[in-house]
Design an enzyme around this catalytic site. Structure first.
Site, short mmCIF file in Angstrom:
data_model
loop_
_atom_site.label_atom_id
_atom_site.label_comp_id
_atom_site.label_asym_id
_atom_site.label_seq_id
_atom_site.Cartn_x
_atom_site.Cartn_y
_atom_site.Cartn_z
N SER A 1 48.01 20.40 31.92
CA SER A 1 46.72 20.99 32.31
C SER A 1 46.29 20.47 33.67
O SER A 1 45.18 20.75 34.13
CB SER A 1 45.65 20.64 31.26
OG SER A 1 45.58 19.24 31.09
N ASN B 1 26.63 49.89 51.55
CA ASN B 1 26.71 49.65 50.10
C ASN B 1 26.17 48.27 49.70
O ASN B 1 26.39 47.29 50.40
CB ASN B 1 28.17 49.75 49.64
CG ASN B 1 28.72 51.16 49.84
OD1 ASN B 1 27.98 52.14 49.75
ND2 ASN B 1 30.00 51.25 50.13
N SER C 1 31.84 51.81 54.14
CA SER C 1 32.91 52.50 53.42
C SER C 1 34.05 52.76 54.38
O SER C 1 33.83 52.97 55.57
CB SER C 1 32.36 53.82 52.87
OG SER C 1 33.40 54.74 52.70
N LYS D 1 27.89 55.17 55.19
CA LYS D 1 27.58 54.37 54.01
C LYS D 1 27.17 52.94 54.28
O LYS D 1 27.69 52.28 55.17
CB LYS D 1 28.81 54.35 53.08
CG LYS D 1 29.09 55.67 52.44
CD LYS D 1 28.24 55.89 51.22
CE LYS D 1 28.86 55.20 50.03
NZ LYS D 1 28.11 55.49 48.82
N ASN E 1 41.50 11.50 24.02
CA ASN E 1 40.58 12.41 23.33
C ASN E 1 39.12 12.12 23.69
O ASN E 1 38.35 13.05 23.97
CB ASN E 1 40.77 12.33 21.82
CG ASN E 1 42.16 12.77 21.40
OD1 ASN E 1 42.91 13.29 22.23
ND2 ASN E 1 42.51 12.57 20.14
N GLU F 1 26.32 44.52 43.35
CA GLU F 1 27.30 45.08 42.41
C GLU F 1 28.24 43.98 41.90
O GLU F 1 28.61 43.95 40.72
CB GLU F 1 28.10 46.19 43.08
CG GLU F 1 27.26 47.43 43.38
CD GLU F 1 27.99 48.41 44.28
OE1 GLU F 1 29.08 48.86 43.91
OE2 GLU F 1 27.47 48.71 45.37
N LYS G 1 38.43 24.10 29.54
CA LYS G 1 37.89 23.81 30.87
C LYS G 1 37.91 24.99 31.85
O LYS G 1 36.98 25.16 32.64
CB LYS G 1 38.63 22.62 31.47
CG LYS G 1 38.26 21.30 30.81
CD LYS G 1 39.15 20.20 31.25
CE LYS G 1 39.94 19.50 30.19
NZ LYS G 1 40.22 20.06 28.92
N THR H 1 9.02 52.61 32.51
CA THR H 1 9.55 52.40 31.16
C THR H 1 10.44 53.60 30.92
O THR H 1 10.12 54.71 31.38
CB THR H 1 8.43 52.33 30.09
OG1 THR H 1 7.72 53.56 30.10
CG2 THR H 1 7.46 51.18 30.35
N HIS H 2 11.55 53.41 30.27
CA HIS H 2 12.57 54.46 30.11
C HIS H 2 13.03 54.98 31.48
O HIS H 2 13.43 56.13 31.61
CB HIS H 2 12.04 55.62 29.27
CG HIS H 2 11.40 55.19 27.98
ND1 HIS H 2 12.11 55.09 26.80
CD2 HIS H 2 10.14 54.79 27.71
CE1 HIS H 2 11.28 54.66 25.85
NE2 HIS H 2 10.09 54.46 26.37
N GLN I 1 42.30 22.01 24.97
CA GLN I 1 42.65 21.94 26.39
C GLN I 1 42.26 23.25 27.10
O GLN I 1 42.12 23.28 28.31
CB GLN I 1 44.15 21.66 26.55
CG GLN I 1 44.60 21.51 27.98
CD GLN I 1 45.97 20.86 28.06
OE1 GLN I 1 46.10 19.65 27.95
NE2 GLN I 1 47.01 21.67 28.23
N1 ARG Z 1 44.73 17.37 28.67
C1 ARG Z 1 44.07 17.20 27.42
C2 ARG Z 1 42.89 18.16 27.29
O1 ARG Z 1 42.48 18.67 28.25
C3 ARG Z 1 43.60 15.80 27.29
C4 ARG Z 1 43.51 15.30 25.91
C5 ARG Z 1 44.86 15.15 25.35
N2 ARG Z 1 44.91 14.51 24.10
C6 ARG Z 1 45.98 14.54 23.32
N3 ARG Z 1 45.94 13.93 22.21
N4 ARG Z 1 47.05 15.19 23.68
O2 ARG Z 1 42.36 18.41 26.24
#
Ligand code: ARG
Length: 460
Positions: free
Chosen positions: A24, A287, A279, A285, A112, A292, A327, A157-158, A324
C-alpha cells in the site's frame, strides 16, 4: 530468502504478483509525517516507562528526523518491497541508527494500532483544514450578502417564481448550510479525539505502557478504551467522508443554481472570464466549468463514502487486510473537497450580480399574490382561504391582460374589497420588508442573520 520484516516464519520468497498486490506504499506514503509523529510519541512514551533508555530514545529521534527530511527532500527511495509506509520508515530508521536500537521502536506496538493512529491523525488534520476553508467561503458569501440586501429577486419553488426575496437572503441560505457543515466537522473531531496507539495487535500488551501519555503527545484527549475497538474502528474516516459528502450536497446545489443563474435564460449573475471556459467549436460560448466540475465531483465523494461503508460492513474484528482499502477514498475526498472549496471561493469573489435583471425577473409570475392575500386577512379580516380565492381572481385578470399583478393600476375594479391602501402592497420592496417572522427575507432579518454568522466566525 527472507525478504520481509515479517518473514521469520516463511521459507519461500513472496510472489512478485503478491508483492505488488499487497503493498500500500504508493498510497499510504502520504501518511509519512503522521507515521513519524506517531513513532516519536511512541518512543518517548517507551522511554518514560523505562522500556527504552535515554540513549536509545535519542538515537531513534535523531534517526526519525533524518528519515523525515529525506522524504521531504525527495531523497528517500520508496521501494514496494517494504509494503507500506510504516515498514519503509522503520527499515530506513534501522539503516541509519542500526538494527540494534532501530529494532526496539516497534516494542509494545503493532502496525494495526500504528496505521489506525496515523490515519486518525490525518483525518483530524483534514477536519480542521476543511473548517478553515468553509470559514473563508462563508466570509465571501457574507460580503455579497452585505452588498445585496436590496437587490430584489424572485425566489423559486418547483423552479417556478414564488415570492420576492433579496439576493442577500438567497446567498445567506448557503452560508447557513456551510455553518452547519463546520459544526458537523467539529462533531466528528470530538468523536475522533481518542487515540488507538498502544492497542497493539488487538489485545493490548504485557508491557507497562502509558497510553494516556502517547495520546497526549499526539494531541488526543485520551486513549481509546478497548484495544480491540481501537484497531478495528474506522468510524472517524466514515464520519469525515460523510461530512464531505454533505458539503458536496450543498456545493452541488449552489453550483447548480449558479449554472442556471448565469444562463442567458436567467441572466442573474456573471461568472468572471477567469473562471469560465470556451468551446472548441462555438466561438460565442462561455461555460461555467468550475460549477459543473464541482457538481460532477459530488459523485466521486459520495462513492468514496459508500465504498468504505461497504468495506467495513460485516467485517469481523479485529484488523483485516480489507481495511487497507480505507485510505485511497479518504485521501481523494479530502483533496477533492479542498480544491473545490478553494476554487469555488475564488470564483464567488469575482462573481458579478446583475441587479436590474433580478428585478426584471420579479415582474413575471405574480410574485406579490401571497402578499395581497395576507393583506386581505390582516386588514379586512377575511379568512385566508377566501382571500386566496379573491387574489386568484386578480391573477386571472392580470393573465387576461397579459400583465403581472404588480402592473395592475386599479384593484378595486376587480373586487371592491380592495381600497387604495391595497395598491401599496403591489411593491416588491414593501413585500420584502413586510416579513415579520424570525429568519425571514426582510432587511432587518438579513442583518440579524449576518450578525449571527459573523459572531459564529469570530467565536472559534
Ligand atoms: N498497510 C496496512 C494498512 O494500511 C497496515 C496495517 C497492516 N497490518 C497487518 N497486520 N498486516 O492497513
Amino acid at each position: 530468502m527472507k525478504n520481509q520484516m515479517w518473514s521469520g516464519r516463511f521459507s519461500g520468497v513472496s510472489d512478485e504478483l503478491l508483492k505488488e498486490f499487497n503493498a500500500s506504499l504508493n498510497i499510504d506514503k502520504e501518511l509519512f509525517k503522521q507515521d513519524i509523529k506517531g513513532s516519536i510519541a511512541h518512543a518517548s512514551m517507551l522511554k518514560h516507562c523505562g522500556i527504552l533508555n535515554q540513549n536509545e530514545l535519542d538515537a531513534i529521534l535523531k534517526g526519525l528526523k533524518q528519515v523525515k527530511s529525506e522524504i521531504q527532500n525527495g531523497d528517500f527511495v520508496f521501494n514496494i518491497d517494504d509494503e507500506d509506509i510504516h515498514m519503509a520508515v522503520e527499515k530506513r530508521l534501522s539503516e541509519i541508527i542500526g538494527k540494534e536500537i532501530g529494532g526496539k521502536l516497534h516494542t509494545a506496538r503493532s502496525r494495526n494500532d500504528q496505521v489506525a493512529t496515523d490515519f486518525k491523525l490525518f483525518v483530524k488534520e483534514s477536519l480542521l483544514e476543511l473548517e478553515l476553508l468553509l470559514k473563508e467561503l462563508i466570509l465571501t458569501l457574507i460580503a455579497h450578502a452585505k452588498e445585496h440586501k436590496k437587490s430584489i429577486m424572485p425566489s423559486f419553488t418547483h423552479l417556478q417564481h414564488a415570492q420576492p426575496i433579496s439576493f442577500s437572503f438567497w446567498i445567506l441560505s448557503y452560508a447557513f448550510m456551510f455553518k452547519r457543515d463546520i459544526l458537523r466537522l467539529r462533531n466528528s473531531l470530538e468523536l475522533a479525539d481518542e487515540c488507538p496507539l498502544g492497542s497493539c495487535a488487538c489485545a493490548g500488551t504485557s508491557y507497562k505502557t502509558d497510553r494516556a501519555l502517547s495520546a497526549n503527545l499526539l494531541g488526543f484527549k485520551k486513549p481509546m478504551q478497548n484495544a480491540m475497538d481501537g484497531v478495528s474502528d474506522r468510524d472517524f474516516a466514515l464520519d469525515l467522508l460523510y461530512d464531505i459528502a454533505v458539503i458536496f450536497t450543498h456545493t452541488s446545489r449552489l453550483c447548480e443554481e449558479l449554472i442556471l443563474f448565469s444562463s442567458s435564460e436567467f441572466n442573474f449573475i456573471a461568472i468572471s472570464d477567469s473562471f469560465s471556459t470556451g468551446s472548441s467549436i462555438m466561438p460565442q460560448k462561455k461555460n461555467p466549468d468550475v460549477c459543473e466540475l464541482i457538481r460532477g465531483k459530488t459523485g466521486r465523494v459520495y462513492g468514496n463514502l459508500i465504498a468504505l461503508l461497504t468495506t467495513m460492513k460485516a467485517l469481523p474484528l479485529a484488523y483485516n487486510k480489507d481495511m487497507q482499502e480505507d485510505k485511497e477514498g479518504v485521501f481523494d475526498s479530502v483533496k477533492t473537497a479542498k480544491k473545490s472549496l478553494i476554487i469555488l471561493n475564488a470564483m464567488l469573489k469575482e462573481m458579478q450580480v446583475k441587479k436590474e435583471n433580478l428585478l426584471k425577473a420579479c415582474q413575471n409570475g405574480h410574485l406579490l399574490a401571497t402578499d395581497l392575500a395576507d393583506y386581505l386577512v390582516r386588514e379586512k379580516n377575511i379568512p385566508f382561504r377566501e382571500a386566496h380565492f379573491i387574489v386568484g381572481k386578480v391573477v386571472a385578470y392580470a393573465e387576461n391582460k397579459g400583465i403581472d399583478i404588480s402592473e395592475i393600476e386599479n384593484l378595486t375594479e376587480i373586487d371592491n374589497v380592495f381600497d387604495k391602501e391595497a395598491m401599496k402592497i403591489l411593491d416588491f420592496e414593501h413585500s420584502l420588508n413586510s416579513k415579520q417572522s424570525e429568519g425571514s427575507s426582510s432587511i432587518s432579518s438579513i442583518e440579524k442573520q449576518i450578525e449571527n454568522l459573523e459572531d459564529f466566525l469570530k467565536a472559534k
